[in-house]
Design a protein around this motif. Sequence first.
Motif, PDB file in Angstrom:
ATOM      1  N   THR A   1      25.415  -0.094 101.489  1.00 45.45           N
ATOM      2  CA  THR A   1      24.515   1.046 101.215  1.00 45.45           C
ATOM      3  C   THR A   1      25.095   2.374 102.025  1.00 45.45           C
ATOM      4  OG1 THR A   1      22.726  -0.161 100.493  1.00 45.45           O
ATOM      5  CG2 THR A   1      22.286   1.945 101.345  1.00 45.45           C
TER       6      THR A   1
ATOM      7  N   GLY B   1      27.800   4.030 100.488  1.00 52.51           N
ATOM      8  CA  GLY B   1      27.476   4.804  99.567  1.00 52.51           C
ATOM      9  C   GLY B   1      26.896   6.296 100.251  1.00 52.51           C
ATOM     10  N   LEU B   2      26.245   6.027 101.189  1.00 54.45           N
ATOM     11  CA  LEU B   2      25.981   7.411 102.081  1.00 54.45           C
ATOM     12  C   LEU B   2      27.089   8.240 102.436  1.00 54.45           C
ATOM     13  CD1 LEU B   2      23.050   5.857 104.237  1.00 54.45           C
ATOM     14  CD2 LEU B   2      22.787   7.537 102.352  1.00 54.45           C
TER      15      LEU B   2
ATOM     16  N   ARG C   1      28.951   9.787  99.533  1.00 50.29           N
ATOM     17  CA  ARG C   1      28.204  10.970  99.164  1.00 50.29           C
ATOM     18  C   ARG C   1      28.441  12.058  99.999  1.00 50.29           C
ATOM     19  NH1 ARG C   1      22.132  10.586 100.082  1.00 50.29           N
ATOM     20  NH2 ARG C   1      22.886  10.966 102.353  1.00 50.29           N
TER      21      ARG C   1
ATOM     22  N   ARG D   1      31.226  11.433  91.879  1.00 52.32           N
ATOM     23  CA  ARG D   1      29.961  11.197  92.586  1.00 52.32           C
ATOM     24  C   ARG D   1      28.955  10.405  92.190  1.00 52.32           C
ATOM     25  NH1 ARG D   1      25.459  13.758  94.923  1.00 52.32           N
ATOM     26  NH2 ARG D   1      25.493  14.346  97.052  1.00 52.32           N
TER      27      ARG D   1
ATOM     28  N   ALA E   1      28.057   7.294  94.912  1.00 50.17           N
ATOM     29  CA  ALA E   1      26.807   7.570  95.852  1.00 50.17           C
ATOM     30  C   ALA E   1      25.736   6.541  95.250  1.00 50.17           C
ATOM     31  CB  ALA E   1      26.563   8.888  95.720  1.00 50.17           C
ATOM     32  N   VAL E   2      26.079   5.255  95.305  1.00 46.17           N
ATOM     33  CA  VAL E   2      24.906   4.425  95.118  1.00 46.17           C
ATOM     34  C   VAL E   2      24.809   3.478  96.184  1.00 46.17           C
ATOM     35  CG1 VAL E   2      25.398   4.425  92.597  1.00 46.17           C
ATOM     36  CG2 VAL E   2      26.795   2.959  94.149  1.00 46.17           C
ATOM     37  N   GLY E   3      23.641   2.716  96.282  1.00 48.84           N
ATOM     38  CA  GLY E   3      22.948   1.636  97.147  1.00 48.84           C
ATOM     39  C   GLY E   3      23.370   0.414  96.806  1.00 48.84           C
TER      40      GLY E   3
ATOM     41  N   CYS F   1      17.070   2.753  96.786  1.00 47.14           N
ATOM     42  CA  CYS F   1      18.316   3.851  96.638  1.00 47.14           C
ATOM     43  C   CYS F   1      17.668   5.206  96.657  1.00 47.14           C
ATOM     44  CB  CYS F   1      19.072   3.498  95.432  1.00 47.14           C
ATOM     45  SG  CYS F   1      19.869   1.839  95.224  1.00 47.14           S
TER      46      CYS F   1
ATOM     47  N   LEU G   1      20.291   7.996  97.160  1.00 47.70           N
ATOM     48  CA  LEU G   1      21.453   7.234  96.224  1.00 47.70           C
ATOM     49  C   LEU G   1      20.986   7.085  94.890  1.00 47.70           C
ATOM     50  CD1 LEU G   1      22.916   5.192  99.229  1.00 47.70           C
ATOM     51  CD2 LEU G   1      23.695   7.180  98.600  1.00 47.70           C
TER      52      LEU G   1
END
Length: 447
Positions: A114, A117-118, A121, A186, A190-192, A218, A223
């Motif tokens: 996660t 993902g952050l 992003r 993107r 940009a996912v959790g 998320c 996310l």
Amino acid sequence: MVTRLTDSPVYAHLWSTPELEEVFGETARWQAWLDVLVALARVQARHGLVPPEAAEQIAASARTEHLDMDRVAAGTRVTSHSTLGLIRELQRVLPESAREHVYVGATVQDVSDTWFGLVMRDVGDLVRRDVRALEATVLGLAEAHRDTPMAGRTHGQPGAPITFGFKAASWADELRRHLDRLDEGRPRWAVGQLAGAVGALAFHDTDVDPLDLRRDFCTELGLGDPGASWLTSRDRVAEFGQVLALVGGTLARIGGEIYELARPEIGELAEPTTATAVGSITMPHKRNPEVSEHLDTLARLARAAAGVLLEGTVVSHERDGRGWKAEWVALPEICLLTGTALGLARTLLDGLEVHADAMVANLDRFGDRLTSERVLAGLSGRLGKHAAQDLLQGVLASGEGVVDALVTRGVASADEVRGWMTRDAGTTAARMVDDVVSRARGREPGP
């Protein structure tokens, strides 16, 4: 104690930026992981899995300034577990009533993926900002020098006339494709991650819908929901790394052009400099293209890191630490390298010196030889392409004047040859400049 030269306070500016250090610094990383735990507790509270007051107590305590990070490090070493030291230290500072509600049903990879993902992003947004700024600068160069003639070069040798605007437009066009890649990718990156032990979310499959819980988790972090657990599906991270490596490659290509064209015997471009800059400690006359050179260095290292991320796509079953743990090193590395290269490239191109007079002088220096492509086209219409090639190559190798040689051989008049030579080869190149600029600025290209 600093053990890596790239982390040295003396040299760190060559390998990272203050902005990216705020993302990847030790304190920032731990705080990001704590923020993930806070989001998990809050969402679990909304779904009735932990008491709401416990979630708020976790949120109030999950700050690095409240924790003893030496204890976190010691606990990590003692347990040989990547996050247990952090969990136990957070529990220590929490009220007893909240301690059992920390990190419920989550795994190390849920937290670290996660965070990935952050990172993808936020770093992706920073990269996009800088690529867009570079594109704007290069588009300005393309417009300003749309009709500035220079020698086009192939295999490092003068070939045929182009314009500097055409060269700059090729840079801008490539940067625009990177913007497209960043925009298209993107939503994938940009996912959790909330997967549990093997990705099936079995721990949370009780009185709530685990997929609703993951979606809310998320959303809490800004996310996207991944749709399916991606514990060993590492293509997202690999793709992000490849895009950054491509960006670095473009910057190295631009830097390489400037590096070559800044050579004194060419003198068509020059890096910006300051009165305090020292080119050489033993040869004071030198003005070294240090930034252009360093863009190549950074790109080499970025490609190496991207290769490590690509290797991580080949892993086993539902969890495999071999590829995933390597990402802990390679993903921050490629982000730092690319961000540094973008900052340097912006400074380089914002102050780039374009010596149009030297471009024209170099064209004149090579004389008629650089018109051979146009003369070949003229001759091909009457002799055939390959016969014209053989004839013209022999003339040029002999050192004869092209006009007189072709007239003597009876294949063209002097006026015809001079007409071929003076035909403006920059017209089509300039039209392509207009096309690149128009597309980048959202307008349809003109006729």
